[in-house]
Design an enzyme around this catalytic site. Structure first.
Site, PDB file in Angstrom:
ATOM      1  N   HIS A  28     -38.700 -70.073  -7.866  1.00 34.17           N
ATOM      2  CA  HIS A  28     -39.756 -69.604  -8.767  1.00 34.17           C
ATOM      3  C   HIS A  28     -41.141 -69.737  -8.130  1.00 34.17           C
ATOM      4  CE1 HIS A  28     -39.883 -67.911 -12.683  1.00 34.17           C
ATOM      5  NE2 HIS A  28     -40.211 -68.951 -13.400  1.00 34.17           N
ATOM      6  N   ASN A  81     -45.484 -70.115 -17.450  1.00 37.95           N
ATOM      7  CA  ASN A  81     -45.540 -69.332 -18.687  1.00 37.95           C
ATOM      8  C   ASN A  81     -46.937 -69.270 -19.296  1.00 37.95           C
ATOM      9  OD1 ASN A  81     -45.486 -72.033 -19.361  1.00 37.95           O
ATOM     10  ND2 ASN A  81     -44.213 -71.763 -21.177  1.00 37.95           N
ATOM     11  N   ASP A 106     -41.299 -64.004  -7.880  1.00 38.98           N
ATOM     12  CA  ASP A 106     -39.862 -63.922  -7.652  1.00 38.98           C
ATOM     13  C   ASP A 106     -39.248 -62.890  -8.592  1.00 38.98           C
ATOM     14  OD1 ASP A 106     -40.670 -65.900  -9.684  1.00 38.98           O
ATOM     15  OD2 ASP A 106     -38.538 -66.253  -9.959  1.00 38.98           O
ATOM     16  N   ASN A 127     -41.710 -65.036 -17.065  1.00 42.26           N
ATOM     17  CA  ASN A 127     -42.715 -65.617 -17.959  1.00 42.26           C
ATOM     18  C   ASN A 127     -44.134 -65.555 -17.416  1.00 42.26           C
ATOM     19  OD1 ASN A 127     -40.908 -66.239 -20.010  1.00 42.26           O
ATOM     20  ND2 ASN A 127     -40.360 -68.201 -19.085  1.00 42.26           N
TER      21      ASN A 127
END
Length: 200
Positions: A28, A81, A106, A127
């Site tokens: 991520h 997020n 990603d 997110n």
């Protein structure tokens, strides 16, 4: 480039990730990895950006002359997020048009190491993109770094928050380098030319 975007407007290049050493090697966080390499290339070091919850490096990329571009590299220091707030604050502070914002992130639906560049579109469950789109709309550029789908029955959330595997790490530096090249091409040459080179 949008016809209403002045040629000398700066670019805001955002690597998406989660802050903290425990996340540094996660899939991520590949956006942070590419942003770090770009910062190295412009000869800058990330530092806290005033009141914005982000780290930034200011610099220029491209050859001397009209193709030279002012860039602000950024890593939001909120969690993934909540990326939209810090990015929006930087966009407003540096007076960057939405079309000159680039998110490096990603992407599950692309094989590992494959790149896709595009302008606008949905968030595909990501997110960080969801938060950015909510903050200022979807018409920003994306450099999508393929990480592939989780193996077997592994949950997506577990997969993206795991480090790259040993076999993936063998090629990771090469792919991060290529993604940084793609960002530079996007900013200097425009989306279509960058896509023709890097949307392999």
């Amino acid at each position: 480039m949008d016809v209403t975007t002045p040629a000398n407007a700066p670019w805001l290049i955002v690597g998406l990730g989660n802050p903290g050493p425990e996340y540094a090697g996660n899939r991520h966080n590949v956006g942070f990895m590419v942003a770090d390499l770009l910062a190295e290339r412009v000869g800058g070091r990330f530092k806290r950006a005033g009141k914005a919850q982000a780290q930034v490096v200011e610099g220029r990329i491209g050859p001397p002359g009209p193709a030279n571009r002012r860039v602000i590299l950024a890593k939001p220091m909120s969690y993934m997020n909540l990326s939209g707030g810090p990015v929006n604050a930087l966009k407003d502070f540096y007076k960057v048009p939405v079309a000159n914002v680039v998110a490096i992130h990603d992407e599950l639906d692309i094989d590992y190491g494959v790149l896709r560049l595009k302008l606008g579109g949905g968030d595909n469950g990501h997110n960080g993109l969801k938060s950015m789109t909510k903050a200022f709309g979807a018409e920003y550029h994306r450099v999508r770094f393929g990480i592939g789908r989780p193996p077997g029955r592994m949950q997506v959330a577990d997969f993206v928050l795991k480090d790259f595997s040993a076999s993936e790490r063998k090629e990771l530096d090469y792919f991060v380098d290529r993604a940084a090249d793609a960002v530079e091409a996007l900013v200097i040459e425009g989306l279509e030319r960058a896509q023709s080179t890097y949307n392999s």
